[in-house]
Write a protein that holds these residues in place. Structure first.
Motif, mmCIF file in Angstrom:
data_model
loop_
_atom_site.group_PDB
_atom_site.id
_atom_site.type_symbol
_atom_site.label_atom_id
_atom_site.label_comp_id
_atom_site.label_asym_id
_atom_site.label_seq_id
_atom_site.Cartn_x
_atom_site.Cartn_y
_atom_site.Cartn_z
ATOM 1 N N ILE A 50 1.139 -1.078 -0.276
ATOM 2 C CA ILE A 50 0.319 0.388 0.129
ATOM 3 C C ILE A 50 1.348 0.759 0.417
ATOM 4 O O ILE A 50 0.275 2.424 -0.757
ATOM 5 N N MET A 54 -8.461 -2.815 7.282
ATOM 6 C CA MET A 54 -8.927 -2.330 5.370
ATOM 7 C C MET A 54 -10.093 -3.405 5.628
ATOM 8 O O MET A 54 -10.172 -4.374 5.328
ATOM 9 N N PRO A 55 -11.430 -2.526 4.971
ATOM 10 C CA PRO A 55 -11.265 -1.213 5.058
ATOM 11 C C PRO A 55 -11.580 -0.511 6.206
ATOM 12 O O PRO A 55 -11.658 -0.859 7.372
ATOM 13 N N SER A 56 -11.520 1.260 6.255
ATOM 14 C CA SER A 56 -11.442 1.899 7.852
ATOM 15 C C SER A 56 -13.081 1.813 7.672
ATOM 16 O O SER A 56 -14.123 2.477 7.133
ATOM 17 N N HIS A 82 -4.700 4.270 10.083
ATOM 18 C CA HIS A 82 -4.995 4.283 9.011
ATOM 19 C C HIS A 82 -4.305 4.531 7.656
ATOM 20 O O HIS A 82 -4.247 6.003 7.845
ATOM 21 N N ASP A 130 -7.243 3.552 2.725
ATOM 22 C CA ASP A 130 -8.198 2.490 3.677
ATOM 23 C C ASP A 130 -9.285 3.328 4.228
ATOM 24 O O ASP A 130 -10.346 2.177 4.054
ATOM 25 N N GLY A 156 -11.383 1.742 0.414
ATOM 26 C CA GLY A 156 -12.514 0.803 1.159
ATOM 27 C C GLY A 156 -13.320 1.096 1.776
ATOM 28 O O GLY A 156 -14.390 0.524 1.556
#
Length: 310
Positions: A77, A195-197, A240, A244, A247
């Protein structure tokens, strides 16, 4: 001439009328009833929210902590963001950490508003927009549910746990409480579910509900500012990456899609207020038919005068 009468058959007594038995709809009828907006019941909603959050936490924390893969994904990432020229998380983290009062405020923001604002919006919808409550709540629940898939399929370490970088774990450094992934609480929460936030998923849900449904301009503006401020906070506290947050937005889009497919409309298109609906078939019976109506045969009728002589 004398009166002409119609008499019932000899030896047969008229049966007392009784209301027809309720017929529970099946198939499409049940689906239509379930999809119809109705006034929510407070006890059911409280139990549903508590049970859903407990299940979410249980499943999230039951996902295996794949540390090696999570760190590998974090490196990927970070390299991707660098290739895009958008790897700004480290600079934001260090800048915020240099102002003690600011980063401490952000730590408590991250720890508390995630729950407080979301519950507050749910209560507001329940009280002021009951017809839209169920559809809005479905968006939130579907968003949270699909996030669990992301935690399982893509374990990801937050920036503060990366090796070889200069991120600061602001909760540890400033000894503030609130992060379930720092300090003594880190053993109670999955460390590699970044992931995800859902801080973004939930805050954007709150912001959109307020923007779409509130009438006061100041409230609508605050609704839009809330997810924007949350994005700054999750990056500044190194919890994060900004990807993220992307997401979380994708998960929210999934949530709106589920709600639309179920209710046939987005929450703001549904009526704000609705009357309580009874369970199919449990409502009051229709009024009794007239004696000569359906269910009564002509030869069972009581004698009645149908004409008179001169």
């Amino acid at each position: 001439m004398g009166e002409t009468t119609v008499k019932r058959t000899a030896g047969r007594e008229s049966a007392p009328l009784s209301p027809p038995s309720p017929i529970l709809p099946t198939g499409a009828g049940v689906r239509a009833w379930l999809r119809t907006p109705r006034r929510p019941r407070i006890w059911f909603e409280i139990l549903l929210i508590l049970a859903s959050y407990w299940t979410y936490s249980l499943i999230r924390n039951a996902v295996p902590e794949q540390k090696a893969q999570a760190l590998k994904n974090a490196d990927w990432i970070w390299r991707t963001e660098e290739s895009l020229g958008l790897a700004f998380e480290e600079a934001v983290n260090q800048a915020a950490n240099s102002v003690t009062w600011l980063i401490v405020t952000m730590n408590y923001y991250y720890a508390t508003l995630h729950f407080v604002v979301t519950i507050g919006v749910l209560v507001w919808l329940y009280r002021r927009q009951p017809g839209r409550y169920a559809a809005s709540r479905t968006v939130l629940f579907a968003t949270t549910g699909v996030a669990l898939v992301g935690y399982y399929l893509y374990p990801l370490a937050p920036p503060r746990l990366m090796t070889g970088q200069n991120f600061v774990d602001t909760v540890l450094v400033h000894q503030t409480w609130g992060s379930m992934a720092s300090g003594n609480l880190k053993h109670m929460s999955n460390q590699y579910a970044a992931m995800p936030s859902m801080h973004i998923g939930w805050s954007l849900w709150c912001g959109l509900m307020i923007w779409l449904l509130a009438s006061a301009p100041w409230a609508r503006i605050l609704g839009l500012l809330y997810p924007a401020a949350t994005l700054v906070v999750i990056v500044a506290t190194a919890n994060h990456f900004w990807l993220d947050a992307v997401g979380g937005v994708v998960c929210l889009g999934f949530g709106f899609t589920v709600s639309f497919l179920w209710y046939g409309a987005l929450p703001q298109r549904l009526p704000a207020r609705v009357e309580p609906l009874s369970v199919p078939g449990s409502g009051p019976p229709p009024p009794a038919e007239a004696e000569t109506g359906p269910g009564v045969r002509a030869d069972d009728a009581e004698p009645e005068t149908v004409g008179s002589g001169r």
